[in-house]
Design an enzyme around this catalytic site. Structure first.
Site, PDB file in Angstrom:
ATOM      1  N   GLU A  94       0.838  -1.207   0.000  1.00 50.80           N
ATOM      2  CA  GLU A  94       0.000   0.000   0.000  1.00 50.80           C
ATOM      3  C   GLU A  94       0.871   1.255   0.000  1.00 50.80           C
ATOM      4  O   GLU A  94       0.630   2.182  -0.776  1.00 50.80           O
ATOM      5  CB  GLU A  94      -0.916   0.020   1.219  1.00 50.80           C
ATOM      6  CG  GLU A  94      -2.018  -1.015   1.170  1.00 50.80           C
ATOM      7  CD  GLU A  94      -2.746  -1.149   2.497  1.00 50.80           C
ATOM      8  OE1 GLU A  94      -2.727  -0.200   3.311  1.00 50.80           O
ATOM      9  OE2 GLU A  94      -3.347  -2.216   2.728  1.00 50.80           O
TER      10      GLU A  94
ATOM     11  N   ASP B 282      -8.205   0.466   0.234  1.00 48.03           N
ATOM     12  CA  ASP B 282      -6.937   0.739   0.902  1.00 48.03           C
ATOM     13  C   ASP B 282      -6.389   2.110   0.531  1.00 48.03           C
ATOM     14  O   ASP B 282      -5.787   2.780   1.368  1.00 48.03           O
ATOM     15  CB  ASP B 282      -5.906  -0.338   0.552  1.00 48.03           C
ATOM     16  CG  ASP B 282      -6.300  -1.698   1.097  1.00 48.03           C
ATOM     17  OD1 ASP B 282      -6.732  -1.767   2.259  1.00 48.03           O
ATOM     18  OD2 ASP B 282      -6.184  -2.685   0.351  1.00 48.03           O
TER      19      ASP B 282
ATOM     20  N   GLU C 123      -8.129  -1.500  -3.852  1.00 50.07           N
ATOM     21  CA  GLU C 123      -7.981  -2.540  -2.843  1.00 50.07           C
ATOM     22  C   GLU C 123      -6.665  -3.205  -3.192  1.00 50.07           C
ATOM     23  O   GLU C 123      -6.465  -3.661  -4.325  1.00 50.07           O
ATOM     24  CB  GLU C 123      -9.137  -3.538  -2.908  1.00 50.07           C
ATOM     25  CG  GLU C 123      -9.007  -4.703  -1.957  1.00 50.07           C
ATOM     26  CD  GLU C 123      -9.001  -4.311  -0.484  1.00 50.07           C
ATOM     27  OE1 GLU C 123      -8.381  -5.055   0.306  1.00 50.07           O
ATOM     28  OE2 GLU C 123      -9.602  -3.287  -0.111  1.00 50.07           O
TER      29      GLU C 123
ATOM     30  N   SER D 188     -10.144  -1.691   7.604  1.00 50.31           N
ATOM     31  CA  SER D 188     -10.924  -2.271   6.519  1.00 50.31           C
ATOM     32  C   SER D 188     -12.183  -1.447   6.260  1.00 50.31           C
ATOM     33  O   SER D 188     -13.230  -1.702   6.811  1.00 50.31           O
ATOM     34  CB  SER D 188     -11.285  -3.708   6.866  1.00 50.31           C
ATOM     35  OG  SER D 188     -11.809  -4.363   5.761  1.00 50.31           O
TER      36      SER D 188
END
Length: 130
Positions: free
Chosen positions: A15, A39, A52, A35
């Site tokens: 990420e 992301d 994501e 969550s």
């Protein structure tokens, strides 16, 4: 817990890596820790993306139905274009979740098939003319 923790660290590392890559291309990027359906949210001059992020060193990964549904619902509400950002065997691919094929409770993605439907980073950010 050691194995799950390593999986989380690998995902979080990806990420941050993707966040930096997008910022270098002029995107404003927000990381959504926890969550919440996505992301990363990235935008540049009216282009808005929701990502994501998943990472694996294996040839195949399984994405839960719930994970993809959260991405789609968030993206629809936010007005963003959804992508599954997948780091698989060191390659970074961007998959339109609408192209995934549901099997039972989720989406199996294999390395070769992913390449056939995914965008590269250069294609995603509009640098594929080089």
């Amino acid at each position: 817990m050691g194995r799950g923790n390593a999986k989380y660290r690998r995902g979080a590392k990806f990420e941050w890596e993707l966040k930096r890559m997008l910022e270098r291309e002029g995107f404003a990027v927000v990381r959504s820790a926890g969550s919440h359906g996505v992301d990363l949210i990235a935008g540049r001059r009216g282009e808005i993306y929701a990502f994501e992020c998943k990472s694996t060193s294996k040839e195949r990964i399984y994405i839960s139905r719930e994970c993809i549904l959260k991405l789609l619902l968030f993206s629809e509400t936010f007005g963003a274009r959804p992508y599954l950002a997948l780091k698989i065997k060191r390659d970074i691919l961007f998959i339109d979740p609408y192209l995934l094929k549901l099997e039972e409770r989720g989406y199996p993605i294999d390395y070769t098939w992913a390449f056939s439907i995914a965008l590269s980073f250069k294609e995603l950010v509009g640098r594929d003319q080089s």
